[in-house]
Design an enzyme around this catalytic site. Structure first.
Site, short mmCIF file in Angstrom:
data_model
loop_
_atom_site.label_atom_id
_atom_site.label_comp_id
_atom_site.label_asym_id
_atom_site.label_seq_id
_atom_site.Cartn_x
_atom_site.Cartn_y
_atom_site.Cartn_z
N LYS A 282 -17.55 73.88 68.06
CA LYS A 282 -18.80 73.71 67.33
C LYS A 282 -19.93 74.32 68.16
O LYS A 282 -20.07 74.05 69.34
CB LYS A 282 -19.06 72.22 67.09
N GLU A 367 -16.18 55.19 54.35
CA GLU A 367 -17.14 54.21 53.83
C GLU A 367 -16.45 53.00 53.20
O GLU A 367 -16.91 51.86 53.35
CB GLU A 367 -18.06 54.88 52.81
N ARG A 395 -19.74 55.71 47.71
CA ARG A 395 -18.30 55.91 47.90
C ARG A 395 -17.57 54.59 48.13
O ARG A 395 -16.35 54.54 48.04
CB ARG A 395 -18.06 56.86 49.08
#
Length: 629
Positions: A282, A367, A395
């Protein structure tokens, strides 16, 4: 930074042009693409680190696969900026996340290359599987590829899709973009070599042919299979995915464009469920982002030489208010547990995670699990606080109903990013929570009008023995100083912030400040409703009896929201009073500057005044306002 040149990139507007380049020019193209991404995002802001890590992967995918006929399903837009650059949007990248510009996420309406819109993670494998099955049903030989990050793979939905895909022997390639581990040069070279060998036709033919030959020799077949698994297991963690029914290759270096192209070509020729493990860094190619990938995940404009970002507007954010409250509350009560679904920084839990590490739980992008995990804690007498964005709470709606509401468990929901969120657009808008929360039994819903009230409401929610939700917007409030001593508010009580005549404005949360401004000009009464559920019923009946017009104002969809709750209560009591509801319309809103979007839909002081003067007969004190409007 000197003005960069883009000798190859300027020739590549679409993947068809990319595929005309010889392979030996791909490293230079990737270098130019990476420089272009850094230079552009340094001026506009946006998501940076994830896209820097997928430059070679995006290039190799469009080089090997016949896009858009072959389908690339990116899991989320953070990693897809290079994909956008290579698919006809290079000249538009400077508009990304800007009003009227291109989206920061994947959007089917924006490009035929964006095969599936994605703002929430962990959807790519499910969507790609649907596309692969559709291709088979339609006798189309197009390829389907899902690209998913290692963080997104923590979500249960991703594993549901993997299980389904492997079980049905679907013709699907899943690529794991793993940017949370590194491979040393020697191991990387060996892994790359093995990946090319294991994905090649020769190895595949021998492997499949051997299975047929050895099928009549059970002991030898078993020995050979164990040898293969042992050999591969020493250098690659593929056993799990192979048990799910996938042909696993990797891990390979995601920044070695030549290896990527060769491996993808080999895997493109295979059939069935395939899994390619690609390791990337990243922030690759930009030292500040490599050293601090979290900081450079989403950026404001920055200096492309130093990485120094523009200073964000000063002021105390609601997120910071929550983070400080959580630490203060944890010092007072050792039963407090803090939970986040992979949003430690965004939800303001960094300080809590450092000071109370043993009571901090990041459950990953999960979630649903976060809510049921909190429910289990509450069953045993602990006091869970779930810090979650409004858009992500959607969600976990089944878990909120089934595991928390039905059992009436003591769970506090700190709901950040409520209302319109700006540049992230429709996928992240927190404009539905008042509607989907207030219909649930046993749930208390609060909307703070300022920072001090937010702190008191969080304290109120924590003290309440049941489910309490405090929903607050992104960014800063009006600047009201918080009291160190917290005060519990009586459940279901509003407060009159300004007394006036003829019109009463019932404002919820962030809409109190513009309503007060409108109320001053109109000499209207302004009420800080504070609670969406339960409503202050006594005050509602009093206001309905004294005023000729009630106006509800909320930063939520008007359908089923706080205004609807007021309508329903008065109608059920047979109280006849004129009401207008001001809220967001029945549509998904594009990205834009929050103040401008709210003004467009009448959710600023001017819009509130305009709605009122249109609804009330002209006599004073509104005549002058009507003329000026």
């Amino acid at each position: 930074m000197t003005e960069p040149t883009y000798q190859l990139l300027n020739k590549v507007n679409y993947p068809a042009e990319l595929r005309e380049l010889p392979t030996n020019q791909l490293p230079q193209l990737c270098d130019e693409l990476r420089r272009f991404l850094i230079e552009t995002i340094s001026r506009t802001g946006g998501h940076l680190a994830a896209g820097l890590g997928t430059v070679e992967l995006a290039t190799a995918l469009h080089y090997v696969f016949n896009t858009p006929d072959d389908r690339l399903v990116w899991d989320i837009g953070h990693q897809a900026y290079p994909h956008k650059i290579l698919t006809g949007r290079r000249e538009q990248l400077h508009t990304i996340r800007q009003p009227g510009g291109i989206s920061g996420f994947l959007k089917r309406q924006e490009s035929e290359y964006d095969t599936f819109g994605a703002g929430h993670s962990s959807t790519s494998i499910s969507a790609a599987l649907g596309m692969a099955v559709a291709a088979a049903k339609q006798a189309d030989d197009r390829q389907v590829v899902a690209i998913i990050g290692d963080g997104a793979l923590t979500a249960g939905m991703a594993f549901e899709a993997l299980n389904n895909a492997g079980g049905m022997d679907a013709d699907l390639l899943v690529i794991l973009n793993d940017n949370d581990m590194s491979i040393s040069p020697n191991v990387g070279a060996i892994s790359n070599y093995l990946a090319r060998i294991l994905s090649g036709k020769a190895y595949t033919s021998v492997r499949e042919g051997s299975k047929v030959v050895l099928s009549t020799l059970p002991q030898v077949k078993s020995l050979a299979k164990r040898w293969e698994e042992h050999t591969k297991g020493m250098v690659m963690p593929g056993t799990f995915f192979e048990e799910l029914g996938f042909y696993y290759i990797g891990p390979i270096d995601g920044h070695d464009i030549n290896t990527l192209v060769k491996t993808l070509r080999n895997m493109r020729a295979l059939k069935g469920p395939r899994f390619l493990h690609v390791v990337t860094q990243k922030g690759k190619g930009f030292k500040p982002a490599e050293g601090a990938p979290v900081t450079y995940h989403g950026v404001t404009p920055f200096d492309p030489d130093t990485g120094k970002m523009e200073t964000k507007p000063s002021g105390r954010t609601y997120t910071r208010v929550f983070g400080d409250w959580l630490c203060d509350m944890a010092a007072m009560d050792e039963k407090l547990i803090g939970i986040t679904p992979a949003m430690r920084e965004g939800s303001g839990l960094v300080k809590f995670s450092e000071q109370y590490a043993d009571r901090y739980f990041d459950v990953g992008i999960a979630e649903q699990h976060a809510l049921t995990f909190a429910a289990g804690l509450a069953c045993e007498g602990l006091k869970p606080v779930v810090a979650i964005y409004s858009t992500f709470l959607q969600r976990a709606y089944d878990q909120l109903i089934h595991d928390v509401s039905i059992q009436n468990l003591d769970v506090t929901l700190a709901i950040d990013r409520a209302g319109f969120v700006g540049a992230d657009g429709a996928t992240h808008a927190g404009v539905f929570d008042l509607s989907y929360l207030r219909c649930l039994p046993n749930v208390v819903v609060m909307t703070p009008s300022d920072e001090a009230e937010c702190r008191d409401m969080l304290y109120t929610a924590y003290q309440h023995a049941g489910i309490c939700a405090v929903r607050y917007p992104r960014g800063t409030g009006p600047g009201t100083a918080e009291r160190q001593t917290m005060q519990a508010l009586p459940i279901g009580t509003a407060e009159i912030r300004r007394s006036g005549h003829r019109v009463a404005i019932l404002a919820f949360g962030s809409m109190v400040t513009p309503s007060l401004e409108a109320g001053e000009d109109l000499d209207a009464t302004v009420v800080n409703m504070r609670f969406v559920k339960p409503l202050d019923q006594n005050l509602l009946e009093q206001l309905a009896a004294e005023y000729e017009l009630l106006v509800t104002v909320e930063e939520n969809t008007a359908m089923g929201g706080a205004g609807s709750a007021v309508n329903e209560y008065l109608l059920a009591r047979g109280i006849d009073v004129r009401i207008i509801n001001i809220g967001l319309p029945d549509r998904h809103l594009d990205h834009g500057k929050p103040a401008e979007v709210l003004a467009e839909y009448g959710l600023d002081a001017a819009g509130i005044k305009q709605s009122i003067v249109k609804a009330v007969p002209v006599p004073v004190p509104l005549a002058g306002v009507l003329e000026s409007a």
